[in-house]
Design an enzyme around this catalytic site. Structure first.
Site, short mmCIF file in Angstrom:
data_model
loop_
_atom_site.label_atom_id
_atom_site.label_comp_id
_atom_site.label_asym_id
_atom_site.label_seq_id
_atom_site.Cartn_x
_atom_site.Cartn_y
_atom_site.Cartn_z
N PHE A 134 0.84 -1.20 0.00
CA PHE A 134 0.00 0.00 0.00
C PHE A 134 0.88 1.25 0.00
O PHE A 134 1.91 1.30 0.68
CB PHE A 134 -0.92 0.03 1.22
CG PHE A 134 -2.09 -0.92 1.11
CD1 PHE A 134 -3.25 -0.54 0.47
CD2 PHE A 134 -2.01 -2.20 1.64
CE1 PHE A 134 -4.32 -1.40 0.35
CE2 PHE A 134 -3.06 -3.08 1.53
CZ PHE A 134 -4.24 -2.67 0.89
N SER A 172 -9.12 8.91 6.19
CA SER A 172 -10.23 8.43 5.36
C SER A 172 -9.77 7.79 4.06
O SER A 172 -10.48 7.84 3.05
CB SER A 172 -11.21 9.58 5.05
OG SER A 172 -11.91 9.94 6.21
N GLU A 198 3.87 0.57 2.44
CA GLU A 198 3.66 -0.36 3.55
C GLU A 198 3.33 -1.75 3.02
O GLU A 198 2.57 -1.89 2.05
CB GLU A 198 2.52 0.17 4.41
CG GLU A 198 2.26 -0.55 5.70
CD GLU A 198 1.15 0.15 6.47
OE1 GLU A 198 1.45 0.72 7.53
OE2 GLU A 198 -0.01 0.15 6.00
N ALA A 238 1.45 -5.24 2.71
CA ALA A 238 0.06 -5.63 2.94
C ALA A 238 0.03 -6.79 3.93
O ALA A 238 0.84 -7.71 3.86
CB ALA A 238 -0.59 -6.04 1.63
N ALA A 253 -2.17 -9.89 5.50
CA ALA A 253 -3.31 -10.77 5.23
C ALA A 253 -4.00 -11.09 6.55
O ALA A 253 -3.67 -12.06 7.23
CB ALA A 253 -2.84 -12.05 4.55
N ARG A 304 -7.69 -9.93 9.26
CA ARG A 304 -9.01 -9.32 9.40
C ARG A 304 -8.86 -7.88 9.90
O ARG A 304 -8.03 -7.60 10.76
CB ARG A 304 -9.85 -10.13 10.40
CG ARG A 304 -10.09 -11.56 9.96
CD ARG A 304 -10.64 -12.42 11.09
NE ARG A 304 -11.98 -11.98 11.51
CZ ARG A 304 -12.65 -12.53 12.53
NH1 ARG A 304 -12.10 -13.51 13.23
NH2 ARG A 304 -13.85 -12.10 12.84
N TYR A 314 -17.84 6.27 3.03
CA TYR A 314 -18.76 7.40 3.10
C TYR A 314 -19.82 7.48 2.01
O TYR A 314 -20.85 8.12 2.20
CB TYR A 314 -17.96 8.71 3.11
CG TYR A 314 -16.98 8.80 4.24
CD1 TYR A 314 -17.41 8.84 5.56
CD2 TYR A 314 -15.61 8.79 4.00
CE1 TYR A 314 -16.52 8.90 6.61
CE2 TYR A 314 -14.71 8.85 5.05
CZ TYR A 314 -15.17 8.91 6.34
OH TYR A 314 -14.28 8.96 7.37
N ARG A 345 -10.16 5.98 17.85
CA ARG A 345 -10.49 4.66 17.29
C ARG A 345 -9.18 4.02 16.85
O ARG A 345 -8.42 4.62 16.08
CB ARG A 345 -11.45 4.79 16.11
CG ARG A 345 -12.07 3.44 15.68
CD ARG A 345 -12.78 3.54 14.36
NE ARG A 345 -11.82 3.70 13.27
CZ ARG A 345 -11.93 4.62 12.30
NH1 ARG A 345 -12.93 5.46 12.29
NH2 ARG A 345 -11.01 4.68 11.35
N ASP A 390 -7.36 1.14 14.83
CA ASP A 390 -7.59 0.22 13.71
C ASP A 390 -6.46 -0.81 13.67
O ASP A 390 -5.28 -0.43 13.65
CB ASP A 390 -7.64 0.99 12.39
CG ASP A 390 -8.74 2.05 12.36
OD1 ASP A 390 -9.58 2.03 13.29
OD2 ASP A 390 -8.75 2.87 11.44
N ASN A 395 -2.78 -0.66 12.68
CA ASN A 395 -2.69 0.02 11.39
C ASN A 395 -2.60 1.53 11.58
O ASN A 395 -1.65 2.16 11.12
CB ASN A 395 -3.90 -0.34 10.53
CG ASN A 395 -3.84 0.27 9.15
OD1 ASN A 395 -2.75 0.45 8.60
ND2 ASN A 395 -4.99 0.61 8.58
N GLU A 396 -3.57 2.11 12.26
CA GLU A 396 -3.52 3.55 12.53
C GLU A 396 -4.47 3.90 13.66
O GLU A 396 -5.29 3.08 14.09
CB GLU A 396 -3.86 4.36 11.28
CG GLU A 396 -5.25 4.15 10.73
CD GLU A 396 -5.49 4.98 9.47
OE1 GLU A 396 -4.56 5.13 8.67
OE2 GLU A 396 -6.62 5.47 9.32
N ASN A 446 -7.18 7.01 14.89
CA ASN A 446 -7.93 8.20 14.50
C ASN A 446 -8.38 8.94 15.76
O ASN A 446 -9.15 8.40 16.56
CB ASN A 446 -9.15 7.81 13.67
CG ASN A 446 -8.77 7.30 12.30
OD1 ASN A 446 -8.65 8.05 11.36
ND2 ASN A 446 -8.53 5.99 12.21
#
Length: 352
Positions: free
Chosen positions: A170, A178, A208, A210, A212, A214, A247, A287, A289, A301-302, A304
């Protein structure tokens, strides 16, 4: 009962301007008019602060030159409110110039309490590279990545990056949210296109590997006494949770709340979310992630710090599934903002 004057700050200069307006609409709808007098303030795409004509509708004032312009002044004043003092501001701003510590710093200087993370944690969490560095120091797993700055963009060697990270990978602007400017790369041609796109939105770009696993998200609420939600799962229709999936496309992703997890995985995800929140010095809300791999490992991952608050947003939906209704959530965030402000204003600033 004396009502609190609540400033709802929305719009902003970021690519998430329209998302911010949707989030603000949802928050406005649940603010109890018996508790709060609401002042609506629209930050235009050019960065002007404009006072909405009423308190019942999120107005788009981007092209309304007649709207009253506001200026932030020291000691809790907003010039243009005729001396009216705001007790709390809810900065419903996503992305740059809002979620990255800039507005938080402005409100600190003006001594106005505000909802959400402080300047430091807002800035760190917005920068995906800095977030990774701090989490790694605390032993929290993150995906392997390579960072490129603007002056290096013409010298990036795809073969070297592929050897280090593998495919797919990625490409992401470091300071965006977003999924704006994010691309999934499967070959050299798509890599060049992805790099060019990402550099349109930021001067730093992260490539980054990827994972594999959930896609799991957890909401955290609180200052020192933290409440953690049940985990929820994102199941993207196209294998990538894009801006449209979040969105605009109701069928772009399935949201499974709560996620189907065994008790061990559930508790481990909640523990990692809490440790991440504390490591990054978050307050109020965030939040977290994560990716849950088949072998049980968890990768962050990140984070927010002002996640989406639309009707289909994960942050409030996760808390609702955990027993905190939307209106109660907004009330608690306002209370947390006032508690933090009271604590910080009690600190000594004059050393003699």
């Amino acid at each position: 009962m004396t009502k609190l004057n609540i400033g709802l700050l929305y719009g902003g200069r970021s690519t998430e301007h329209e998302v911010s307006m949707r989030s603000a609409e949802s928050i406005l709808a649940v603010l109890d008019k018996n508790k709060y007098d609401v002042v609506l303030i629209h930050i235009t795409k050019d960065g002007e602060w404009r006072l909405a004509p009423g308190s019942d509708e999120i107005a788009d004032l981007n092209d309304d030159e007649s709207a009253r312009k506001l200026r932030v002044q020291p000691s809790g004043q907003l010039e243009g409110l005729d001396g009216r003092m705001l007790d709390v501001i809810i900065p419903v701003l996503h992305g740059t110039f809002g979620e990255d510590g800039t507005v938080q710093g402005l409100l600190e200087l003006a001594e106005i309490p505000y909802v959400g993370c402080n300047v430091r944690s807002s800035a760190v969490c917005m920068d995906k590279d800095m977030t990774k560095r701090l989490l790694k120091l605390e032993g929290i797993d993150v995906a392997d990545s390579v960072l490129f700055k603007h002056h290096e963009k013409d010298d990036v060697d795809f073969t070297a990056v592929e050897e280090q990270l593998g495919l797919p990978m990625f490409v992401k602007p470091v300071n965006q949210g977003s999924s704006v400017g994010v691309s999934k790369v499967t070959d050299a041609g798509s890599f060049r296109e992805a790099l060019a796109l990402a550099f349109k939105y930021d001067t730093k770009v992260m490539v980054e590997s990827a994972l594999a696993g959930r896609e799991i998200e957890v909401s955290v609420l609180g200052n020192s006494d933290l409440f953690v939600s049940v985990p929820g799962e994102i199941i993207p229709d196209d294998g990538f949770y894009s801006y449209d999936s979040k969105y605009t496309d109701e069928n772009g992703a399935a949201l499974e709340i709560p996620a189907k997890l065994d008790e061990t995985d559930k508790q481990n995800l909640q523990k990692v979310a809490l440790k991440t929140f504390e490591t990054l010095d978050c307050e109020g809300m965030a939040r977290v992630d994560m990716f849950l791999l088949e072998d049980g490992r968890i990768f962050v991952n990140e984070v927010n710090t002002f996640p989406g608050f639309t009707s289909i947003s994960m942050y409030p939906k996760l808390l609702e599934a955990s027993g905190v209704e939307y209106s109660e959530l907004v009330d608690r965030l306002i209370t947390l903002a006032l508690e933090r402000h009271e604590l910080e204003t009690g600190l000594t600033t004059d050393f003699r």
